[in-house]
Design a protein around this motif. Structure first.
Motif, PDB file in Angstrom:
ATOM      1  N   UNK A  36       0.831  -1.190   0.000  1.00 53.77           N
ATOM      2  CA  UNK A  36       0.000   0.000   0.000  1.00 53.77           C
ATOM      3  C   UNK A  36       0.872   1.249   0.000  1.00 53.77           C
ATOM      4  N   UNK A  37       0.313   2.407  -0.370  1.00 52.70           N
ATOM      5  CA  UNK A  37       1.068   3.655  -0.255  1.00 52.70           C
ATOM      6  C   UNK A  37       1.527   3.884   1.189  1.00 52.70           C
ATOM      7  N   UNK A  38       2.534   4.700   1.357  1.00 55.94           N
ATOM      8  CA  UNK A  38       3.028   5.007   2.697  1.00 55.94           C
ATOM      9  C   UNK A  38       2.033   5.898   3.427  1.00 55.94           C
ATOM     10  N   UNK A  39       2.243   6.048   4.729  1.00 54.71           N
ATOM     11  CA  UNK A  39       1.366   6.919   5.514  1.00 54.71           C
ATOM     12  C   UNK A  39       1.417   8.350   4.978  1.00 54.71           C
ATOM     13  N   UNK A  40       2.594   8.795   4.589  1.00 60.58           N
ATOM     14  CA  UNK A  40       2.737  10.155   4.048  1.00 60.58           C
ATOM     15  C   UNK A  40       1.972  10.303   2.735  1.00 60.58           C
ATOM     16  N   UNK A  51      -0.951  11.040  11.436  1.00 58.54           N
ATOM     17  CA  UNK A  51      -1.490  10.398  12.638  1.00 58.54           C
ATOM     18  C   UNK A  51      -2.848   9.774  12.350  1.00 58.54           C
ATOM     19  N   UNK A  52      -3.692  10.498  11.612  1.00 63.36           N
ATOM     20  CA  UNK A  52      -5.009   9.972  11.248  1.00 63.36           C
ATOM     21  C   UNK A  52      -4.866   8.696  10.420  1.00 63.36           C
ATOM     22  N   UNK A  53      -3.959   8.717   9.460  1.00 66.81           N
ATOM     23  CA  UNK A  53      -3.723   7.533   8.624  1.00 66.81           C
ATOM     24  C   UNK A  53      -3.193   6.381   9.472  1.00 66.81           C
ATOM     25  N   UNK A  54      -2.272   6.684  10.383  1.00 70.21           N
ATOM     26  CA  UNK A  54      -1.664   5.654  11.234  1.00 70.21           C
ATOM     27  C   UNK A  54      -2.728   4.941  12.056  1.00 70.21           C
ATOM     28  N   UNK A  55      -3.640   5.703  12.650  1.00 68.74           N
ATOM     29  CA  UNK A  55      -4.708   5.104  13.468  1.00 68.74           C
ATOM     30  C   UNK A  55      -5.628   4.244  12.599  1.00 68.74           C
ATOM     31  N   UNK A  56      -5.959   4.727  11.399  1.00 69.87           N
ATOM     32  CA  UNK A  56      -6.831   3.963  10.497  1.00 69.87           C
ATOM     33  C   UNK A  56      -6.184   2.639  10.093  1.00 69.87           C
ATOM     34  N   UNK A  57      -4.881   2.689   9.790  1.00 69.27           N
ATOM     35  CA  UNK A  57      -4.177   1.464   9.408  1.00 69.27           C
ATOM     36  C   UNK A  57      -4.065   0.485  10.572  1.00 69.27           C
ATOM     37  N   UNK A  58      -3.941   0.990  11.785  1.00 69.35           N
ATOM     38  CA  UNK A  58      -3.917   0.110  12.956  1.00 69.35           C
ATOM     39  C   UNK A  58      -5.222  -0.665  13.069  1.00 69.35           C
ATOM     40  N   UNK A  66      -5.046  -5.857   6.453  1.00 69.90           N
ATOM     41  CA  UNK A  66      -3.695  -5.511   6.025  1.00 69.90           C
ATOM     42  C   UNK A  66      -2.711  -6.053   7.048  1.00 69.90           C
ATOM     43  N   UNK A  67      -1.450  -6.091   6.669  1.00 69.16           N
ATOM     44  CA  UNK A  67      -0.391  -6.466   7.601  1.00 69.16           C
ATOM     45  C   UNK A  67       0.748  -5.468   7.435  1.00 69.16           C
ATOM     46  N   UNK A  68       1.256  -4.961   8.548  1.00 67.58           N
ATOM     47  CA  UNK A  68       2.342  -3.992   8.519  1.00 67.58           C
ATOM     48  C   UNK A  68       3.620  -4.660   8.991  1.00 67.58           C
ATOM     49  N   UNK A  69       4.652  -4.566   8.175  1.00 65.47           N
ATOM     50  CA  UNK A  69       5.960  -5.134   8.528  1.00 65.47           C
ATOM     51  C   UNK A  69       6.921  -3.986   8.783  1.00 65.47           C
ATOM     52  N   UNK A  70       7.501  -3.973   9.969  1.00 62.58           N
ATOM     53  CA  UNK A  70       8.409  -2.890  10.360  1.00 62.58           C
ATOM     54  C   UNK A  70       9.523  -2.712   9.333  1.00 62.58           C
ATOM     55  N   UNK A  71       9.676  -1.495   8.859  1.00 66.19           N
ATOM     56  CA  UNK A  71      10.735  -1.181   7.913  1.00 66.19           C
ATOM     57  C   UNK A  71      10.432  -1.583   6.482  1.00 66.19           C
ATOM     58  N   UNK A  72       9.295  -2.231   6.259  1.00 65.81           N
ATOM     59  CA  UNK A  72       8.972  -2.741   4.918  1.00 65.81           C
ATOM     60  C   UNK A  72       7.702  -2.127   4.351  1.00 65.81           C
ATOM     61  N   UNK A  73       6.763  -1.740   5.217  1.00 66.70           N
ATOM     62  CA  UNK A  73       5.536  -1.133   4.733  1.00 66.70           C
ATOM     63  C   UNK A  73       4.300  -1.915   5.121  1.00 66.70           C
ATOM     64  N   UNK A  74       3.167  -1.494   4.576  1.00 66.93           N
ATOM     65  CA  UNK A  74       1.871  -2.127   4.840  1.00 66.93           C
ATOM     66  C   UNK A  74       1.392  -2.813   3.570  1.00 66.93           C
TER      67      UNK A  74
END
Length: 272
Positions: A36-40, A51-58, A66-74
């Motif tokens: 997926x696109x980055x949070x930015x 912050x709004x995007x971060x909460x939605x993705x959580x 979705x699954x988020x991998x640290x340093x790799x993206x969502x």
């Protein structure tokens, strides 16, 4: 007299963004495994803060979309209605629902079993036999009725009943079953430990078959009356243990008579 009108519920910006992303994911905007696109990037697309995007993705992570991998993206995950509803079950399951589990199963699951007797294909029978075998292996080898052991048993139990619903080839019944898996699972988690503690062999007939296997054998030979009788007893967890065991002994006795009367009517073995 003024009409009673429900107040309009305010929706936070986080919820609006999460709902929009959820719709895009379930509609196939991103394929399973696609990044997926980055949070930015999302923040620029929607005109909101990171912050709004971060909460939605959580929230989408918690829902299993979705699954988020640290340093790799969502990344998008393959959408499964069953998994989605199961992950969200804590949000909608109430104690009142658990009281209604038997009524639901009696109406929907038993009807699915009737349709399975009519419509099950060889592939359906193989899938049911596989689920049945997994359940049998778990209950024979696992005596733990708490924690991970209990959850494995409940999942295997529901997988078998779900395979019967799939064999009904009725999309609406399958949809209803998906929605009910959460309450059914929590109900089973509540009642299995005490039932097994009081009657360790409650799942077995005298010939060593599980009740699941007996039900499956009736479906294989298209014997709806026998299937219905066993299924109704099997899911009636309000029935006292003594009465349940007596009912299963009656089924056991009828089964022995059937086999003795027509040996050739024994269910065929299906290799999986």
């Amino acid at each position: 007299m003024e009409p009673r009108i429900a107040a309009i519920q305010r929706e936070s910006l986080n919820d609006k963004v999460e709902k929009r992303l959820r719709g895009m994911l379930t509609n196939g905007t991103w394929s399973p495994g696609e990044r997926l696109p980055t949070e930015s990037e999302f923040a620029r697309m929607f005109g909101v803060s990171r912050t709004t995007i971060h909460v939605a993705l959580q929230k989408l992570n918690a829902s299993g979309l979705v699954i988020t991998r640290a340093g790799d993206g969502t990344f998008a995950k393959e959408f499964s209605l069953r998994s989605y509803l199961n992950n969200a079950s804590d949000l909608y399951v109430t104690p009142e629902m658990l009281d209604d589990v038997y009524a639901f199963r009696r109406l929907v699951e038993v009807e699915c079993a009737r349709l399975a007797c009519e419509r099950a294909t060889p592939e359906d029978l193989q899938a049911m036999q596989l689920s049945c075998g997994v359940y049998q292996e778990i209950i024979r080898e696992n005596t733990e009725q708490t924690g991970e052991g209990l959850l494995r048993r409940v999942k295997a139990d529901m997988d078998f009943h779900y395979s019967i619903c799939q064999a009904s080839h009725n999309s609406m019944y399958l949809l209803a079953m998906n929605a009910a898996l959460g309450p059914i699972g929590k109900h089973l988690e509540n009642i299995i430990p005490s039932r097994i503690a009081r009657a360790p062999t409650v799942d077995f007939l005298s010939d060593g078959r599980t009740t699941h296997q007996y039900i499956l054998d009736t479906i294989k030979r298209r014997d709806w009356p026998a299937c219905q009788k066993a299924y109704l007893i099997h899911i009636d967890h309000h029935m006292p243990i003594d009465a349940y065991q007596k009912a299963m002994e009656d089924i056991d006795r009828l089964e022995r008579r059937r086999v003795n009367r027509s040996p050739q009517a024994e269910p065929e073995n299906i290799v999986v």
